[in-house]
Design a protein around this motif. Sequence first.
Motif, short mmCIF file in Angstrom:
data_model
loop_
_atom_site.label_atom_id
_atom_site.label_comp_id
_atom_site.label_asym_id
_atom_site.label_seq_id
_atom_site.Cartn_x
_atom_site.Cartn_y
_atom_site.Cartn_z
N ALA A 175 0.77 -1.41 0.17
CA ALA A 175 -0.02 0.26 -0.10
C ALA A 175 0.69 1.30 0.02
O ALA A 175 0.62 1.62 -0.62
CB ALA A 175 -0.44 -0.30 0.99
N SER A 176 1.56 1.24 0.59
CA SER A 176 2.80 2.30 0.96
C SER A 176 3.39 2.26 -0.58
O SER A 176 3.80 3.86 -1.51
CB SER A 176 3.85 1.74 2.01
N ARG A 177 3.87 1.74 -1.55
CA ARG A 177 4.83 2.22 -2.44
C ARG A 177 3.58 2.75 -3.20
O ARG A 177 4.17 3.47 -4.56
CB ARG A 177 5.17 0.60 -3.16
N VAL A 219 5.01 8.68 -7.03
CA VAL A 219 5.06 9.14 -5.58
C VAL A 219 4.69 10.19 -5.33
O VAL A 219 4.01 11.13 -5.51
CB VAL A 219 7.28 9.37 -5.72
N ASN A 220 4.21 9.66 -3.09
CA ASN A 220 3.12 10.80 -3.14
C ASN A 220 3.64 10.94 -1.36
O ASN A 220 5.12 10.03 -1.66
CB ASN A 220 1.61 10.41 -3.06
N MET A 221 2.89 11.36 -0.32
CA MET A 221 3.67 11.90 1.09
C MET A 221 3.78 10.01 1.18
O MET A 221 4.54 10.05 2.51
CB MET A 221 3.32 12.97 1.33
N VAL A 222 2.39 9.09 0.54
CA VAL A 222 2.81 7.86 1.37
C VAL A 222 4.04 6.78 0.92
O VAL A 222 4.46 6.48 2.21
CB VAL A 222 1.72 7.50 1.25
N SER A 223 4.47 7.06 -0.03
CA SER A 223 4.96 5.66 -0.41
C SER A 223 6.69 6.72 -0.21
O SER A 223 7.99 5.89 -0.67
CB SER A 223 4.46 5.89 -1.69
N ALA A 224 6.95 8.36 -0.24
CA ALA A 224 8.35 8.34 -0.27
C ALA A 224 8.79 7.48 1.27
O ALA A 224 10.45 7.34 0.25
CB ALA A 224 7.80 9.78 -0.32
N PRO A 225 9.00 8.08 2.13
CA PRO A 225 10.03 7.23 2.49
C PRO A 225 10.64 6.44 2.43
O PRO A 225 11.45 6.18 2.58
CB PRO A 225 9.33 7.14 4.19
N LEU A 226 9.75 5.71 2.13
CA LEU A 226 9.88 3.35 1.79
C LEU A 226 11.00 3.92 0.36
O LEU A 226 11.77 3.13 0.16
CB LEU A 226 8.38 3.14 1.15
N MET A 227 10.41 4.59 -0.33
CA MET A 227 10.83 4.51 -1.79
C MET A 227 12.96 5.02 -1.29
O MET A 227 13.32 4.75 -1.24
CB MET A 227 10.26 5.87 -2.31
N ALA A 228 12.96 5.46 -0.49
CA ALA A 228 13.79 6.87 0.03
C ALA A 228 14.73 5.71 0.52
O ALA A 228 15.91 5.37 0.30
CB ALA A 228 13.94 8.17 0.74
N LYS A 229 14.00 4.65 1.66
CA LYS A 229 14.79 3.56 2.00
C LYS A 229 14.78 3.07 1.33
O LYS A 229 16.28 2.31 1.34
CB LYS A 229 13.63 3.80 3.01
#
Length: 530
Positions: free
Chosen positions: A86-88, A384-394
Motif C-alpha cells: 500500500a505504501s509503495r 510517488v507521494n507523501m505516503v510512498s516517499a519515505p519507503l522509496m527513499a529507504k
Amino acid sequence: MAPRVLVSDQLSKTAVQIFKDRGVEVDYLPDLGKDKDQLLAVIDQYDGLAIRSATKVTEKVIEAASKLKVVGRAGIGVDNVDIPAASRRGIIVMNTPFGNSITTAEHAIAMMFAVARDLPAADLSTKAGKWEKNRFLGVEITGKVLGIVGCGNIGSIVAARATGLKMKVVAFDPFLSAERAEQLGIEKVELPELFRRADFITLHTPLTDKTRGIIDAAAIAQMKDGVRIINCARGGLVNEADLYAALKSGKVAGAGIDVFETEPAKESPLFSLDNVVCTPHLGASTEEAQENVALQVAEQMSDYLVNGAVSNALNMPSITAEEAPILTPFVKLAEILGAFVGQVTEDPIKEIEILFDGATAAMNTRALTSAAIAGLLKPLVQTVNMVSAPLMAKERGIIVSEVRRDKSGVFDGYIKLTVKTEKMTRSVAGTCFADRKPRFIQIKDINLEAEVGRHMLYITNRDVPGMIGEIGMTCGRNKVNIANFHLGRDAKGGDAIAILYLDEAVGEAALADIRNIEGVGQAKLLSFEV
C-alpha cells in the motif's frame, strides 16, 4: 466528483450514514470481502475501502485498486493489509487504535480472573451435577505481581485496572518513559526481570518480527514455577507448542488465550487442557467497541477524503483538520524544495538533511519531510507521494535526517533542504509569506527571493558585467517571455545564480543557446506543480 468508499465487511449502519453525511458516496456490501475474486473485480471503482478482519487487502488487490487512496481498518490489527505494498502505491492505511482499548483491556482482566479461579471448568463441572468444590482451588490476585509486556494504550488501561485490584505491576516496553511509568504507578523493567518476577503475565504488544514468539520455551524457562499467562493481543506472540508443553509439565499453571497463531482456530492441542481458558478472539467484541471503531473509521476516512486530514495512519504522519490549513502551504513549499533539488541534481543522492528553522520547527515536521522526499523523488518516480516517499527513499539507501532550531534570521520560519551525492553537496531554502505562496530564499547558500512558478529556468554563472543582458536577449531571440527575473551572488565577481519565472517552457534550442553564453555554468528548465 464526490469520493466513493466501499464497505466490504460488517460495519455499523451508523458508520455508513457518517460517510453519507460527510459527502462521501458509499456502497455497503458487507459480504464482498470474503469473495476475493469479486473484490478484485470492483476495487478499481473506489477511493476508499473500509474493512474489518474478513477482507484481505493483498498486494494483488492493491495493484488492481487504481483509484484507491485510503484503507480504513475498524480495529487495531492490520495483519490483513499488505502495508508495504500500500505504501509503495501511495495508499494510506488507517486503523482505530482507541475504539476498542477498554474492551480489550477488560477482556484481559476477565481472562486473568477466569484462569486464577478455573471458572470455565468449574462452570462445566457444576452444570454436570458434580459439585467438585475441592477440585477447584484457585489463587488470589491481590498482592500478586502482574507483568505487562507492551504498555501502550491497552497495556496502560490494564495497568490501571490491576493497580486498583491491589496488584504489583511491572512492565516491559521500550517506548515507556520513566515519567509515564511513575504516572501509572508501575515499575518499568527489562523483559528477563519481568519473566523472573511475575505471577501473571499479560501481552499487549503488536506482532512484529521482534515480538513474534516472545513467549517461547526459552522465555518460559526464565519464569516462576506456576506462572499464569494471558494473551489477548496477537496470535504468534506465544509459541503454542512450547506453551502446551509448559502447561502439561506444570511449569505454567494456567493460560488465557484469546488469539491464536492460525485463526479461526478450529483445533489446537491447547483445547485439550483443563488449565487453559480459550475464547474466539473476543477482545474487541462488545457492542460499545464495535460501534466505536466503526464510527471512528468512517470519520477518519471521510476527513481524509474530503478535507485532507490524516489521523491514525500507519504509513503516513497524521495531519489534523485544525493544522491542515496552516500546514498545507508549507507542505507545498517542502515538495517544491525537494522537486528543485531532484531536477537539478544528476548524481545519485546519498543523504538528505531537512532543517526546520523558527516557526516551521514547531509544525508537523514528519509530514513536511515526507513532502520534501516526495518532491525530490518525483523526477524519478512519477507516482510517488507523501505516503510512498519515505519507503522509496529507504529502499534506495538514502539517509534522511531532520534538524530543528529556533529562529535564526529575518524570516519567522523557513525550510532548508541539503542533499549530498558522491561528488557534491547542494542546498535550497524557502518560506511562505502571508499570501501563503512558496518562495525560494536561498540556493547554494546564495541569498535571493523568488516566487515559484510553473515553468522556471535555473542558471548558474560567473558574476560578470552584461550577463543579465545576454540571458535576456537570448530568451528574446527564442521567443521566451520572462515573467520575473531573480538574481543572487556570493560575492562581487564570484558565483552567481539567476532564476527566471517564465510564461511557458523553454525549448531545447533556447536552452542550448543559454548554455553557450560565456560564463554560464548550468542552465536547467524546472517544472513545479503550483
